[in-house]
Design an enzyme around this catalytic site. Sequence first.
Site, PDB file in Angstrom:
ATOM      1  CG  LEU A   1      -6.154   5.775   3.691  1.00 53.01           C
ATOM      2  CD1 LEU A   1      -7.257   6.771   4.059  1.00 53.01           C
ATOM      3  CD2 LEU A   1      -4.855   6.158   4.393  1.00 53.01           C
TER       4      LEU A   1
ATOM      5  CB  ALA B   1     -10.663  -1.912   5.716  1.00 49.83           C
TER       6      ALA B   1
ATOM      7  N   GLY C   1      -3.061  -3.867  -3.231  1.00 52.41           N
ATOM      8  CA  GLY C   1      -2.534  -2.593  -3.737  1.00 52.41           C
ATOM      9  C   GLY C   1      -2.325  -2.642  -5.247  1.00 52.41           C
ATOM     10  CG  ASP C   2       0.559  -5.095  -7.032  1.00 57.17           C
ATOM     11  OD1 ASP C   2       1.100  -3.983  -6.975  1.00 57.17           O
ATOM     12  OD2 ASP C   2       1.114  -6.150  -6.702  1.00 57.17           O
TER      13      ASP C   2
ATOM     14  CB  SER D   1      -7.450 -12.453  -5.115  1.00 52.40           C
ATOM     15  OG  SER D   1      -6.588 -11.346  -5.310  1.00 52.40           O
TER      16      SER D   1
HETATM   17  P1  ATP Z   1      -0.477  -4.574  -0.586  1.00 50.32           P
HETATM   18  O1  ATP Z   1       0.936  -4.073  -0.359  1.00 50.32           O
HETATM   19  O2  ATP Z   1      -0.919  -5.611   0.419  1.00 50.32           O
HETATM   20  O3  ATP Z   1      -0.751  -5.003  -1.971  1.00 50.32           O
HETATM   21  P2  ATP Z   1      -1.217  -1.805  -0.100  1.00 50.32           P
HETATM   22  O4  ATP Z   1      -0.784  -1.557   1.310  1.00 50.32           O
HETATM   23  O5  ATP Z   1      -0.406  -1.226  -1.194  1.00 50.32           O
HETATM   24  O6  ATP Z   1      -1.462  -3.361  -0.331  1.00 50.32           O
HETATM   25  P3  ATP Z   1      -3.955  -1.297   0.663  1.00 50.32           P
HETATM   26  O7  ATP Z   1      -4.154   0.079   1.162  1.00 50.32           O
HETATM   27  O8  ATP Z   1      -3.882  -2.405   1.653  1.00 50.32           O
HETATM   28  O9  ATP Z   1      -2.697  -1.287  -0.321  1.00 50.32           O
HETATM   29  O10 ATP Z   1      -5.140  -1.695  -0.345  1.00 50.32           O
HETATM   30  C1  ATP Z   1      -5.385  -0.999  -1.548  1.00 50.32           C
HETATM   31  C2  ATP Z   1      -6.857  -0.696  -1.656  1.00 50.32           C
HETATM   32  O11 ATP Z   1      -7.597  -1.928  -1.674  1.00 50.32           O
HETATM   33  C3  ATP Z   1      -7.413   0.097  -0.489  1.00 50.32           C
HETATM   34  O12 ATP Z   1      -7.255   1.478  -0.667  1.00 50.32           O
HETATM   35  C4  ATP Z   1      -8.882  -0.329  -0.520  1.00 50.32           C
HETATM   36  O13 ATP Z   1      -9.599   0.391  -1.489  1.00 50.32           O
HETATM   37  C5  ATP Z   1      -8.805  -1.786  -0.941  1.00 50.32           C
HETATM   38  N1  ATP Z   1      -8.751  -2.630   0.261  1.00 50.32           N
HETATM   39  C6  ATP Z   1      -7.666  -3.154   0.856  1.00 50.32           C
HETATM   40  N2  ATP Z   1      -7.995  -3.868   1.967  1.00 50.32           N
HETATM   41  C7  ATP Z   1      -9.350  -3.794   2.070  1.00 50.32           C
HETATM   42  C8  ATP Z   1     -10.325  -4.327   2.983  1.00 50.32           C
HETATM   43  N3  ATP Z   1      -9.962  -5.073   4.051  1.00 50.32           N
HETATM   44  N4  ATP Z   1     -11.621  -4.044   2.755  1.00 50.32           N
HETATM   45  C9  ATP Z   1     -12.007  -3.304   1.709  1.00 50.32           C
HETATM   46  N5  ATP Z   1     -11.144  -2.772   0.816  1.00 50.32           N
HETATM   47  C10 ATP Z   1      -9.831  -3.009   0.983  1.00 50.32           C
END
Ligand code: ATP
EC number: 2.7.1.15
Length: 296
Positions: free
Chosen positions: A218, A220, A248-249, A288
Amino acid sequence: MWEVVVVGSVNADLVIGVDRRPAPGETVLGSDLVVHPGGKGANQAVAAARLGGRTGIVGRVGDDGHGRLLRDALAADGVDLAHLATTSGPSGVALITVGPDGDNSIIVSPGANARLTPADVAAARDMIAGAAVVSFQLEVPLPAVQAAARTAAAAGGRVVLNLSPPAPVPTDLLALCDPLVVNEHEAAYLLGGGEPGEPAALAGALLKRGPRSVVVTLGADGVLVADASGTAHVPSPKVEAVDTTGAGDAFTAALCLRLARGDGLSDAAAYAARAGAAAVRRPGAQPSYPTPAELP
Ligand code: ATP
């Protein structure tokens, strides 16, 4: 022998900044080209290795300059490349234009990734069967993913599938996932499209599709984990987000590593949320990714 083996894509990300994108037939000038190692499979392998995991990758790169760069990037983090094959032809490439507001437009040319086959998986049997956790995404052909997931499960390994990019998944593959990892959009896709609904309801509905457990990321707001024992919310550390690319990765790789080391799903997700949060504090995907000392 391996804590995490990733079966997945390896791409060169070719990034150009633009003031605006060209209309058909038009040419515009952009910034200098920057080339980053990427691809969801390689990102996850690098993230797991940088956290100290004994990590291997099963995939394909081309016999071009990008292939050498991608191989070097994985080797620099200590990823086992014994089953990273080289295909005649181009490596996978993502052509990325970044607009003035930081908005991305991306064209992916799968290149060598499209040539990963069940025969490659059979050749990598020792590595896949020797892994505690095998991680999958959907940037390589589904027959290779299915063959590798069956091999991993038959050997007693844990199958983790990240439904990215969203695509139909056969029921028998879904049934092996422990967990299925999705963001809210991927979850909504799997449940038949439409707007993402209430996350807790999403997690429950996803479990009914057959995976042994589900993790919904989700951003942040952290993560939801769900299995037969119930649903729990795991918060993410508060950090200043600079660039969320590849968070996400980083999350999925850290989750796999902690599951490989025996954590329960909620504990593994709490650790992984720290890795995801660390990854948004710096620009780019692989650059990162944190070492254990850099976790918030
Ligand atoms: P992407 O496709 O950009 O790689 P995603 O949509 O698959 O990402 P996200 O839910 O955006 O995955 O991020 C994965 C996890 O990383 C989140 O569940 C959270 O724990 C952490 N995270 C992502 N963005 C933030 C943020 N702004 N602050 C703190 N933690 C974050």
